[in-house]
Enzyme design. Sequence first.
Site, PDB file in Angstrom:
ATOM      1  N   LYS A   1       0.847  -1.196   0.000  1.00  0.00           N
ATOM      2  CA  LYS A   1       0.000   0.000   0.000  1.00  0.00           C
ATOM      3  C   LYS A   1       0.888   1.253   0.000  1.00  0.00           C
ATOM      4  CE  LYS A   1      -3.991   1.958   2.523  1.00  0.00           C
ATOM      5  NZ  LYS A   1      -4.848   1.857   3.717  1.00  0.00           N
TER       6      LYS A   1
ATOM      7  N   SER B   1     -10.003   2.186   2.739  1.00  0.00           N
ATOM      8  CA  SER B   1      -9.060   2.848   1.881  1.00  0.00           C
ATOM      9  C   SER B   1      -8.091   1.912   1.151  1.00  0.00           C
ATOM     10  CB  SER B   1      -8.232   3.845   2.690  1.00  0.00           C
ATOM     11  OG  SER B   1      -7.394   3.179   3.616  1.00  0.00           O
TER      12      SER B   1
ATOM     13  N   SER C   1     -10.477   0.100   7.004  1.00  0.00           N
ATOM     14  CA  SER C   1      -9.805   0.173   5.697  1.00  0.00           C
ATOM     15  C   SER C   1      -9.136  -1.109   5.217  1.00  0.00           C
ATOM     16  CB  SER C   1      -8.753   1.279   5.718  1.00  0.00           C
ATOM     17  OG  SER C   1      -9.366   2.531   5.580  1.00  0.00           O
TER      18      SER C   1
END
Lengths: 95, 521
Positions: free
Chosen positions: B79, B187, B211
Site C-alpha cells: 500500500k 481505503s 480500511s
Amino acid sequence: MSVDLQTVKRVAHLARIAVSEEDAERMTGELNAILGFVEQLNEVDVSGVEPMTSVTPMEMKKRRDVVADGGKAADIVANAPATEENFFLVPKVVE
Amino acid sequence: MSDLTQLTISQARAKLRGKEITATEITEAYLSAIDRANPALNAYVAVTGDKARDMAKASDARLVKGEGGALEGIPLGIKDLFGTEGIHTQACSHVLDGFKPRYESTVTSNLWADGAVMLGKLNMDEFAMGSSNETSYYGPVINPWRRSRLDTMVMPTTHQGDGGFVSAGGTRTARSLDNAQLVPGGSSGGSATAVSAFLCAGATATDTGGSIRQPAAFTGTVGIKPTYGRCSRWGIVAFASSLDQAGPIARDVRDAAILLKSMASVDPKDTTSVDRPVPDYEAAVGKPIKGMKVGIPREYRVDGMPEEIEALWQKGIAWLKDAGAEIVDISLPHTKYALPAYYIVAPAEASSNLARYDGVRYGLRVPGKDIVDMYEKTRAAGFGREVKRRIMIGTYVLSAGYYDAYYLQAQKVRNLIKRDFETVFAAGVDVILTPATPSAAFGIADEDMAADPVKMYLNDIFTVTVNMAGLPGIAVPAGLDAKGLPLGLQLIGRPFDEETLFQTAAVIEQAAGTFQPEKWW
C-alpha cells in the site's frame, strides 16, 4: 452546534488551507452534516468516565538518552522543494 | 500449474522450497499480469519491475542454498502508505508529489528480511481517508467483481453441463456480467483489488476505521486488522495515530496468518509497539473450535440492513454451531456511538498529523506572497476534498471553546465502547461474530454518497468499533449475494488473540469456500 460561513473561513485559516468563497459555502453544508451526525454523542451519560488516553494499557517505552542516530542532514532535506547547503528555503519571514 | 499467479502463498512457498518453480518465474508471471490488468483496474500506482526482478534473483540464490526465509520469493504489493526507501511513497496524495523516503518502514523491512519480493505500490484513498478508493489522486480503483444476472436457457440435450448448472429438464442457467464498474472499498482498495485479481500473492494494508476489512469484504478476500500495537507504525504515513494499524489482505485465511507473522514485530522505534513475542499464527489454522464461546451482538442488527446480510450472518452462526461452538447473545450497548465518536477522534488526530505538509519539507510547493500564503496555497492545491473536510472538522473540534464539547466527550465515549467489549470478554466470550459491511460493493461515483459524506462513512459502521477499542478484527468471505457479489463476515477477538480469529475464520472459510471474480479485464 453548527458552523456559519465566517466560522468555516476562520477554521480554514487555522488549518492553513486557502478556500474560495464557493469552497467555503460548500464546506459549510458538509461540515454541518458531519456535526449534525456527531451531535448524538451528547445523549451518552459520561459522568464519572475518564477520557481515553491510551487504547492498550501500557507504560510508555523510553529510549536511553544517548545519541543513536544522526549525521543525515542530506537525507533529511532530500525531499524538500527548495534547499541550500542542507537548509530548508522558505519565503522571507522577517522584514 | 500453468498460471503461477493462481497459487496461494502457502502453495507457492511449497513449490519454491521444493524447487518446482523459481522466484523469478513467479515474479515475471505477476509482472505480466499487472501489465495486462492495471490499465483496467488501476490497482498499482507504481510498479517496481527492476527491483522485483533483483529481489527475485536474490531469493532464488538463497532458495538454491536452502536458506530461504518465511516468505522467500513471494511477490507482494505494498500500500502506498508504507514508506519504501527510494520508491514512490505518496499516500496517493498530490501534496506528497515526488516523495521518495530515505528510510524503509518497519513492516516492509520485516517482509524483505523474510525474503518477500516487492512488485510495486498500491492505490488507496488519499491519506487512507475514504471507503471506496475514490479519493485517490491517482483515480479510483476498479473492483474486479461485477454484478451478474442469472439467465436461463434451454439447452440441446447433447451439450449439457460445460461450466454451467445443469437442470434435470435440459435447461441451464448461466451468469452474465453487468458492465457497471464497482468500487473495491477503501481505503485499501488497491490492495484488495490486486489480491482478488491475482496481481500479487498478498498485500499490505492499513486500517483506521475499517480500511482493511471493508475492502476485503467487497472483493472476496481475507483481511485482518491486528490489535493496536501488534504491527509497528514506524515509517507508515500517519492518519490517526491512536487508531492506525497495519495488516495483510490475502486470498485465504492461512495466507493472512503467514503474512501477519512476518509483518508483526516488537519495534523500539514505535513507542506503542507492544513487547510480546509474535506467535505462529498459521498453527491456529485448522484447530477445532469445539466449546468456543461465540458472541452475537444484538446492536449490529441495524435498520435498513439488507436481508441478505442478515441471512449471511445466520449462516455464519450455523457453521460455527455445527463446528461445536457455543453461540451466545451479547450486548454492546454503545455500538451506535462508535462512528460519531470516530468522526471526532480521527479527524482531530489527522488535522494534527497532516500539519506537516506545508510545502517546506516534502512534495508540493505552490508559491505565495509570504510564507502563510505559501502554506495555504500549497495545502489548498495538494489536498483533495475529503482530506480537507477532515482536517477542517479536526481543526474545529480541537479549537478553543469546542475541545471539551467534542473531543473530550468523544474520548469518554470511546472508553465506554472499550468497556462494552471488556465486559463480554470477561463473561467468557472468546470471539464475536458480526457482518463485515452493511452492503455489498456499490457503484463508482454513487450519487447518494457523493452528496452526503455521512452516507459514505456509514460503510464502516461494523468495523469502526474495533479500532476505537484497539481490538483485532478479521473479515472473511462467507458467500455471494443475489447479484453474485461477495459478502464478508467479521470476527472480533480479545486483545492480542489473533490466533482465535484465524482459527475461527478458517472454520467459516472451510464451510463457505473461497471466491474468485470472473475475469473480464
